[in-house]
Design an enzyme around this catalytic site. Sequence first.
Site, PDB file in Angstrom:
ATOM      1  N   CYS A 175     -10.036   1.248  17.442  1.00  0.00           N
ATOM      2  CA  CYS A 175     -10.798   1.973  17.683  1.00  0.00           C
ATOM      3  C   CYS A 175     -11.404   2.708  16.547  1.00  0.00           C
ATOM      4  O   CYS A 175     -12.670   3.426  16.480  1.00  0.00           O
ATOM      5  CB  CYS A 175     -10.597   3.168  18.689  1.00  0.00           C
ATOM      6  N   SER A 182     -16.774  -3.790 -13.900  1.00  0.00           N
ATOM      7  CA  SER A 182     -16.839  -5.190 -14.558  1.00  0.00           C
ATOM      8  C   SER A 182     -17.951  -5.611 -13.752  1.00  0.00           C
ATOM      9  O   SER A 182     -18.688  -6.835 -14.505  1.00  0.00           O
ATOM     10  CB  SER A 182     -15.637  -6.192 -14.257  1.00  0.00           C
ATOM     11  N   ASN A 190     -13.302   2.623  -6.197  1.00  0.00           N
ATOM     12  CA  ASN A 190     -11.854   2.976  -6.308  1.00  0.00           C
ATOM     13  C   ASN A 190     -11.632   3.458  -5.022  1.00  0.00           C
ATOM     14  O   ASN A 190     -12.327   4.532  -4.229  1.00  0.00           O
ATOM     15  CB  ASN A 190     -11.757   3.998  -7.238  1.00  0.00           C
ATOM     16  N   VAL A 191     -10.103   3.468  -4.476  1.00  0.00           N
ATOM     17  CA  VAL A 191      -9.870   3.744  -3.080  1.00  0.00           C
ATOM     18  C   VAL A 191      -8.776   4.997  -3.435  1.00  0.00           C
ATOM     19  O   VAL A 191      -8.359   5.493  -2.563  1.00  0.00           O
ATOM     20  CB  VAL A 191      -9.035   2.917  -2.565  1.00  0.00           C
ATOM     21  N   HIS A 227     -14.920   1.071  -0.967  1.00  0.00           N
ATOM     22  CA  HIS A 227     -13.888   0.045  -0.335  1.00  0.00           C
ATOM     23  C   HIS A 227     -12.727   0.925   0.278  1.00  0.00           C
ATOM     24  O   HIS A 227     -11.583   0.042   0.456  1.00  0.00           O
ATOM     25  CB  HIS A 227     -13.431  -0.641  -1.805  1.00  0.00           C
ATOM     26  N   TYR A 269       0.864  -1.205   0.047  1.00  0.00           N
ATOM     27  CA  TYR A 269       0.003  -0.122  -0.103  1.00  0.00           C
ATOM     28  C   TYR A 269       0.875   1.042   0.128  1.00  0.00           C
ATOM     29  O   TYR A 269       0.527   2.261  -0.548  1.00  0.00           O
ATOM     30  CB  TYR A 269      -0.732  -0.196   1.177  1.00  0.00           C
ATOM     31  N   CYS A 325      -6.183   5.517  21.503  1.00  0.00           N
ATOM     32  CA  CYS A 325      -5.931   4.202  22.215  1.00  0.00           C
ATOM     33  C   CYS A 325      -4.711   3.635  22.095  1.00  0.00           C
ATOM     34  O   CYS A 325      -4.584   2.673  22.729  1.00  0.00           O
ATOM     35  CB  CYS A 325      -7.261   3.499  21.483  1.00  0.00           C
TER      36      CYS A 325
END
Length: 231
Positions: free
Chosen positions: A117, A174, A89-90, A106, A53, A137
């Site tokens: 959290c 798709s 899409n991200v 997504h 990523y 947290c």
Amino acid sequence: MARVVIFSGAGISAESGLSTFRDTGGLWEKYRIEEICQAGCLSWNRENTLAFYDARREQLASVTPNTAHYAIAKLQAKYPNDVAIITQNVDDLFERAGCKDILHLHGFLPRLRCEQCGATHLIGYTKQERTFTCKNCGGSFRPDIVFFGEAAPMYEHLYDAMQDCQFLVIIGSSGNVIDMDHFALHVKVSILNNLEPSDAINERVYTKVLHQKATEAIDEIVEDIERFMQG
């Protein structure tokens, strides 16, 4: 709620140069999806997952929105209460083109999410600091991406958005992940824009089908929406 819903998949971002699952030679081809995008992979393959990523954010920084993104942004600016944008899409290409209130089904690549959290933190296109922890947290962060096999809480908002939809546009999807055919059956007008037919889509339920690049089809799509809005 908006009368016009524009639903997009990877096809619109691919024209800006972003790799998709099905690209040959793209970023995804170098990895096994089940090792970096499957529920649980952060437990047993954490470093490789985070590195993947990181690479996707680096790639995102190198591309720009295309004419389809900009045309949709212009249309939404003209009809801010009547045009909703929903994407699988991200990436942030819609945002960078000027679109507002995008529903990312997504997740969102420039953002991290606390594993304990759920607090989120924008990091843009930078690498995720491995020692960075949540201020709320103390938990660890992960990419704010829905992996395969994980719950997708934004789907609930998809159904909400579709309740008042009268004109549905699907661009570059798709149909393998989300079946939009049943929505097309319940709107006044529906347009499907994909490069080629997909086995997962019943094209007969759509008012119009455009087998073109998004950047080539967008002018006709916008003209049809304009006529609908003025009709």
